[in-house]
Design an enzyme around this catalytic site. Sequence first.
Site: not given
Lengths: 320, 320
Positions: A285-287
């Site tokens: 996640g977290e781009a």
Amino acid sequence: PDDEAAERARARDAELTKPAGALGRLEELAVWVAAWQAAHPPRAARPLACVFAGNHGIAARGVSAYPASVTEQMVANFVEGGAAVNQLCRNVGAGLSVYEMGLETPTADFTTAPALTDTEVLRAIAFGMRAVEPGIDILCLGEMGIGNTTAAAAMAAALFGGTGTDWAGPGTGVDADGLATKAAVIDQALAFHGAALADPLEVLRRLGGHELAAIAGAVMAARMLRVPVLLDGFACTAAAAVLWKVDPAALDHCKVAHMSREPGHRRLVGAIGQRPLLDLDMALGEASGAVLASGLVQAAVSAHNGMATFAEAGVSTREA
Amino acid sequence: PDDEAAERARARDAELTKPAGALGRLEELAVWVAAWQAAHPPRAARPLACVFAGNHGIAARGVSAYPASVTEQMVANFVEGGAAVNQLCRNVGAGLSVYEMGLETPTADFTTAPALTDTEVLRAIAFGMRAVEPGIDILCLGEMGIGNTTAAAAMAAALFGGTGTDWAGPGTGVDADGLATKAAVIDQALAFHGAALADPLEVLRRLGGHELAAIAGAVMAARMLRVPVLLDGFACTAAAAVLWKVDPAALDHCKVAHMSREPGHRRLVGAIGQRPLLDLDMALGEASGAVLASGLVQAAVSAHNGMATFAEAGVSTREA
């Protein structure tokens, strides 16, 4: 998309010193960026990553390997520059904006109530919309939220059918008991909300979260502002899939950046007809996957804009 | 590989602010680079791409959509900075060295003679070895040579079994007649050289080419000089596969950078037990896929070296 810009990109591509199609999906990316920026030449020098963070009531049910306090701690890590996404952004020259969405106010436990009120979901969508500014070359969207792969799995089940077992996965790394709990709370939620989930926006409100609604808002705003979007993994794709369910063309300006290790993601990208750009067993996640894929978009745009044509280079074309 | 450097990389990875395994193959890459550089922290800031160019006698048999003169024209394009690989190198800060290997002296037509003499193949291997210098972070290998996907397919058939039809593909884009010709000349070559092809180095000499032998040499030199290698597509992988056939551990310091659109490549990477890092339908050669993948290695090393640990960031670890 802008057909004229796309056509100019296709025409230039056909003149570049390479066999037709030899750059594969890099060619597709250059045309896609031009079409959605409505401009030729396309630009990708400066991507922006937006990471939205939210907390989830469902986290109290033991669906994550990490305590809910990690959401706030990781936001601090983003701000300090110590997270994976910070290094990945530096690697491609991307900017990074991190949005903390009321971490002290988690969503309601979606097995017994809608996760968000009407006001909350609209506020979060509007918040996500405002995060997008004109002039961004490429928008990389991502999230942070302990518990949100459970929310994403519930949303995917509500949008595309199936049960908790079909969509739940290890997320941050739950054990077998945690995985069973995830599947069970998803099934409880599907039963509790019932027919209300026929409306995709109600899926976002009842099962989603602040950061997931913000992502949906950012996707919509990016389209209006002519910014192509790279979607990160499972939670981010689930948020965007709400818009696909309303209108399958709503994500034409978006590419799923990578195939997550989270097993539900493969099913989800299949459901929305996407082929991710990368497949590296990531699940952070977290781009992170979106920012990594932005390097491919930069490569595609660099090749498209910088290569010589057959005529310029004096290279022979195909034998007639 | 250096076990101590690999162990230091693994130990650091376990402390970084992410769930175990969440960066997927980026974690594998960071450990791999450390192990083969015999150093921790690993380095990837400055990859070097080496592109070897050679001509092939077999090109006169109509196995390519382009005339053989394109090899030399494309070398000029590399030197002028107009090719895809130039833009891709600039995108990741990679250097580029282009080696023209006697383009005025193509290999012999391998259906009636060995492609290279003993002297020629040794000279080409040595040439490739000298192209690698100590201190290179990552070596990206590639080739240019009209006709060399036919040579690569013949080499793959000789090394791993099968016929021309099993291994021939469109290359730069031949039509159905051209594809049938490719398959036929491969079968002719396999019959002509017969039992001599049981020796992998004879496969390189009899069916390969100057640039393919140079790649094999560069792979060997890189290992001695502690430089991890990214192999480009079909022709480059076929050259390296000669070494794998001699010793399956000989390519442990190499990663196949991307899955080529050339159909034989999937079979070839399976035969040598590799999983390419990228799968983007590319089939250009000239190190383009290797350079693109070097951006992933840079991302992996940046994340590994730059991320905060759980202790540094004050992030809670997994719930006990």
